[in-house]
Design an enzyme around this catalytic site. Sequence first.
Site, PDB file in Angstrom:
ATOM      1  N   ASP A  76       0.816  -1.208   0.000  1.00 20.08           N
ATOM      2  CA  ASP A  76       0.000   0.000   0.000  1.00 20.08           C
ATOM      3  C   ASP A  76       0.853   1.263   0.000  1.00 20.08           C
ATOM      4  O   ASP A  76       2.083   1.205   0.162  1.00 20.08           O
ATOM      5  CB  ASP A  76      -0.967  -0.009   1.198  1.00 20.08           C
ATOM      6  CG  ASP A  76      -0.304  -0.461   2.489  1.00 20.08           C
ATOM      7  OD1 ASP A  76       0.933  -0.366   2.571  1.00 20.08           O
ATOM      8  OD2 ASP A  76      -1.013  -0.910   3.396  1.00 20.08           O
ATOM      9  N   ASP A 145      -7.781  -2.500  14.041  1.00 20.31           N
ATOM     10  CA  ASP A 145      -9.146  -2.788  13.596  1.00 20.31           C
ATOM     11  C   ASP A 145      -9.215  -4.025  12.701  1.00 20.31           C
ATOM     12  O   ASP A 145     -10.254  -4.300  12.094  1.00 20.31           O
ATOM     13  CB  ASP A 145      -9.736  -1.572  12.853  1.00 20.31           C
ATOM     14  CG  ASP A 145      -8.934  -1.186  11.615  1.00 20.31           C
ATOM     15  OD1 ASP A 145      -7.972  -1.910  11.266  1.00 20.31           O
ATOM     16  OD2 ASP A 145      -9.276  -0.169  10.980  1.00 20.31           O
ATOM     17  N   HIS A 147      -7.374  -4.592   9.966  1.00 17.86           N
ATOM     18  CA  HIS A 147      -7.067  -4.420   8.540  1.00 17.86           C
ATOM     19  C   HIS A 147      -5.779  -5.138   8.157  1.00 17.86           C
ATOM     20  O   HIS A 147      -4.869  -5.285   8.973  1.00 17.86           O
ATOM     21  CB  HIS A 147      -7.040  -2.937   8.118  1.00 17.86           C
ATOM     22  CG  HIS A 147      -5.916  -2.120   8.644  1.00 17.86           C
ATOM     23  ND1 HIS A 147      -6.076  -0.825   9.106  1.00 17.86           N
ATOM     24  CD2 HIS A 147      -4.584  -2.370   8.748  1.00 17.86           C
ATOM     25  CE1 HIS A 147      -4.902  -0.330   9.460  1.00 17.86           C
ATOM     26  NE2 HIS A 147      -3.986  -1.252   9.256  1.00 17.86           N
ATOM     27  N   GLU A 152      -9.645  -1.768   5.121  1.00 23.11           N
ATOM     28  CA  GLU A 152     -10.308  -1.446   6.376  1.00 23.11           C
ATOM     29  C   GLU A 152     -11.543  -2.335   6.569  1.00 23.11           C
ATOM     30  O   GLU A 152     -12.031  -2.957   5.613  1.00 23.11           O
ATOM     31  CB  GLU A 152     -10.713   0.031   6.368  1.00 23.11           C
ATOM     32  CG  GLU A 152      -9.537   1.005   6.305  1.00 23.11           C
ATOM     33  CD  GLU A 152      -8.784   1.131   7.629  1.00 23.11           C
ATOM     34  OE1 GLU A 152      -8.706   0.155   8.394  1.00 23.11           O
ATOM     35  OE2 GLU A 152      -8.242   2.224   7.883  1.00 23.11           O
TER      36      GLU A 152
HETATM   37  P1  PGA Z   1       1.955  -1.237  12.606  1.00 27.38           P
HETATM   38  O1  PGA Z   1       0.764  -1.213  11.554  1.00 27.38           O
HETATM   39  O2  PGA Z   1       2.902  -2.281  12.135  1.00 27.38           O
HETATM   40  O3  PGA Z   1       2.570   0.148  12.550  1.00 27.38           O
HETATM   41  O4  PGA Z   1       1.353  -1.562  13.926  1.00 27.38           O
HETATM   42  C1  PGA Z   1       0.199  -2.417  11.127  1.00 27.38           C
HETATM   43  C2  PGA Z   1      -0.862  -2.146  10.079  1.00 27.38           C
HETATM   44  O5  PGA Z   1      -1.493  -1.094  10.129  1.00 27.38           O
HETATM   45  O6  PGA Z   1      -1.054  -3.008   9.212  1.00 27.38           O
END
Ligand code: PGA
Length: 269
Positions: A76, A145, A147, A152
């Site tokens: 992404d 959450d 994702h 999302e």
């Molecule tokens: P993080 O994010 O590794 O910074 O906790 C994980 C994500 O949002 O997929």
Amino acid sequence: MSAGNSPIVWNELMEIIIQPTADAATDIAARIIARLLRGKPDAVLGLATGSTPLRLYRKLIAMDLDWSRVTTFNLDEYIGLPREHPQSYHSFMWENLFRHINIAADHIHIPDGNAADIPDFCACYEQQIANVGGIDLQVLGIGTDGHIGFNEPTSSLASRTRIKTLTGQTRLDNARFFGSERDVPHHVITMGIGTIMEARQNLLLAFGPNKARAIAEAVEGPITSINPASILQMHPVVKVCLDEPAASDLQRADYYRWVYAHKPDWQAY
Ligand code: PGA
């Protein structure tokens, strides 16, 4: 029991690997990737950003692997951030991995958050993945959450690479990188859940207590787009590398620990 024909991938469905620390869990993830790159020097890797894979990239750099024939696709990117912005995923990947390894620049693919025609760019990205024969191993983090990528909650479980709008929770979670929530972009390009499900292997890492609920829902809850990572229950080869705090809401943690401790030697990482 036999390892089958492939030295790279075993059909184990979802395997939960719980380690005392994030460092120990990352060691296992790094060994899985190193084994893939040694067995298949022209492997196609899907890569992730965020704080979770940072330690993984440091370990892979230290392993001194040959990346000269490896191809990568990132999950992404933020829309509208200049490529050189310190928080763009382009900057993240070059800073934390690519500039330290012997990968060919034209083997690196990161969504272009400044593409003039984003739907067209997304279709091309999917085509580029198909053109190299698909992704051998996709590295994933997980949002609080649930994702994966930036898919999302309520993302279509069949979605392809496309534009997404971040939830308020994700923008809040990522504000720590930007200084303030106001500066976190609202829109992103992300590989779809359908895209991620086509990777031949998925390697999900999650550390810390703030991931515990999302992990428990993804691993032991119903398959639902409310927790997009839960679709991984349907994927043939998923390894979930956790530290104890991220595993703390799992009902069957003792079972997963027992299974991992009793793996036959040929399956050990
Ligand atoms: P993080 O994010 O590794 O910074 O906790 C994980 C994500 O949002 O997929």
